[in-house]
Design an enzyme around this catalytic site. Structure first.
Site, PDB file in Angstrom:
ATOM      1  N   GLN A   1      -2.831   3.173   5.232  1.00  0.00           N
ATOM      2  CA  GLN A   1      -3.697   2.175   4.414  1.00  0.00           C
ATOM      3  C   GLN A   1      -3.052   0.978   4.896  1.00  0.00           C
ATOM      4  O   GLN A   1      -2.175   0.731   5.566  1.00  0.00           O
ATOM      5  CB  GLN A   1      -3.281   2.447   3.033  1.00  0.00           C
ATOM      6  CG  GLN A   1      -3.863   3.562   2.406  1.00  0.00           C
ATOM      7  CD  GLN A   1      -3.513   3.762   0.972  1.00  0.00           C
ATOM      8  OE1 GLN A   1      -2.330   3.477   0.535  1.00  0.00           O
ATOM      9  NE2 GLN A   1      -4.418   3.895  -0.159  1.00  0.00           N
TER      10      GLN A   1
ATOM     11  N   VAL B   1       0.758  -1.032   0.030  1.00  0.00           N
ATOM     12  CA  VAL B   1       0.103  -0.062   0.004  1.00  0.00           C
ATOM     13  C   VAL B   1       0.852   1.193  -0.046  1.00  0.00           C
ATOM     14  O   VAL B   1       2.031   1.201   0.295  1.00  0.00           O
ATOM     15  CB  VAL B   1      -1.107   0.074   1.287  1.00  0.00           C
ATOM     16  CG1 VAL B   1      -2.022  -0.992   1.120  1.00  0.00           C
ATOM     17  CG2 VAL B   1      -0.316  -0.095   2.628  1.00  0.00           C
ATOM     18  N   SER B   2       0.228   2.485  -0.368  1.00  0.00           N
ATOM     19  CA  SER B   2       1.116   3.575  -0.686  1.00  0.00           C
ATOM     20  C   SER B   2       1.476   4.251   0.674  1.00  0.00           C
ATOM     21  O   SER B   2       2.654   5.008   0.870  1.00  0.00           O
ATOM     22  CB  SER B   2       0.694   4.479  -1.588  1.00  0.00           C
ATOM     23  OG  SER B   2       0.206   4.062  -2.878  1.00  0.00           O
ATOM     24  N   THR B   3       0.746   4.315   1.862  1.00  0.00           N
ATOM     25  CA  THR B   3       1.109   5.162   2.844  1.00  0.00           C
ATOM     26  C   THR B   3       0.624   4.042   4.126  1.00  0.00           C
ATOM     27  O   THR B   3       0.149   2.976   4.193  1.00  0.00           O
ATOM     28  CB  THR B   3      -0.093   6.239   3.096  1.00  0.00           C
ATOM     29  OG1 THR B   3      -1.259   5.733   3.111  1.00  0.00           O
ATOM     30  CG2 THR B   3       0.270   7.105   1.746  1.00  0.00           C
TER      31      THR B   3
END
Length: 316
Positions: free
Chosen positions: A28, A23-25
């Site tokens: 998340q 996931v990007s962050t």
């Protein structure tokens, strides 16, 4: 239906199914991906928090280093692994070199099946076309600029303006720092094990055998930068002591084994032959027993722990 029938007729490799969930962050969660990966038989599952546009992903880099022949890297979707065709093909090429496989649950990419390999070849052709188009557009843009009397590139750099040159230098230093930091876990542990007992040439040859393209000069410069930023011990730059040929072979074998304890004696022998190292008796063919003798000597002199030596002795 046809794909299901093909999957049933082509048994999967016997290695592990290793899931990769990204996931990007940090806000998340990878839980939804993990559920889908576990349902597909994945164990273990590697989690990563980081932008898909960035190739500096420590968890993925570690997975690619440690994956074994016959294992399969599995993702839910291709965009969890890569955001560009070139990055995807680069990862799959790394896996292929280690006789490992790749599979995406929601895309027709599965390097264990003929259909999946065909889809991969199509992607490769698309990537090649994309590079050709970019090259043509770049050339056309430069030609158009020249026809209008404009020169390509930054005018500040061409005119050697101090502010433009300073910005360019700062950008180059930042890019270099990012490359060194993002890849340090791949090469710095080997440097720490082998320095200062080994020369930079010896260490770079060992790293190249592991697929890492380091020249002695670039490696020394990278270590010097790590030391300047207090990420490494200055003792790594000490001058290597003169050694008898057999002592050098002993520390070289200890360094190779310490950097990858899963290697068997025969695999270490093959690496030494690829490095064009002569045996203690001057021969070109290494036997597992010669490697074992050097590992036993390294254990007695403290270069390897007793546990390391015992593991190596059993890894014929």
């Amino acid at each position: 239906m046809a794909r299901d029938a093909q999957n049933r007729s082509s048994p999967r490799p016997q290695g592990r199914q290793i899931g990769y969930a990204r996931v990007s962050t940090d806000e998340q969660a990878t839980e939804a991906q993990e559920i889908e990966l576990r349902s597909a038989g994945c164990d273990p599952i590697v989690q990563e928090h980081g932008s898909g546009a960035s190739r500096a992903r420590p968890a993925l880099a570690r997975l690619l280093r440690e994956i074994n022949a016959g294992d399969t890297l599995v993702v839910v979707r291709l965009d969890r692994l890569a955001r560009s065709v070139s990055h995807l093909l680069e990862v799959i090429e790394d896996l292929t070199l280690k006789n490992a496989h790749f599979r995406s649950l929601r895309d027709p990419i599965d390097t264990t099946t003929p259909q999946g390999m065909f889809s991969l070849q199509v992607l490769g052709a698309v990537a090649q076309l994309e590079r050709a188009l970019i090259s043509e557009r770049t050339k056309a843009g430069i030609q158009a600029a020249k026809s209008k009397g404009r020169m390509p590139g930054n005018p500040g750099i061409r005119e050697k303006r101090p502010d433009a040159l300073a910005k360019m230098t700062a950008a180059q230093k930042a890019a270099y720092a990012h490359r060194i930091q993002s890849s340090a876990d791949q090469w710095l542990p080997t440097v720490r094990r082998m320095r200062p007992d080994h020369t930079w040439d010896d260490i770079s040859r060992v790293l190249r055998q592991r697929g890492l393209d380091w020249s002695p000069e670039r490696l020394r410069r990278a270590v010097k930068w790590m030391i300047s930023e207090r990420f490494a011990d200055p003792a790594l730059l000490r001058k290597s002591p003169p050694r008898l040929p057999e002592d050098r072979l002993m520390t070289l074998v200890a360094g190779i084994y310490s950097s990858n304890p899963h290697l068997t004696l025969r695999e270490i022998a093959v690496q030494l032959e690829r490095l064009h190292e002569r045996t203690p008796r001057g021969g070109t063919k290494w036997s597992p027993s010669s490697v074992k003798n050097l590992i036993d000597r390294a254990s007695r002199t403290g270069l390897l722990t007793a546990t390391d030596s015992t593991t190596a002795s059993s890894a014929e």
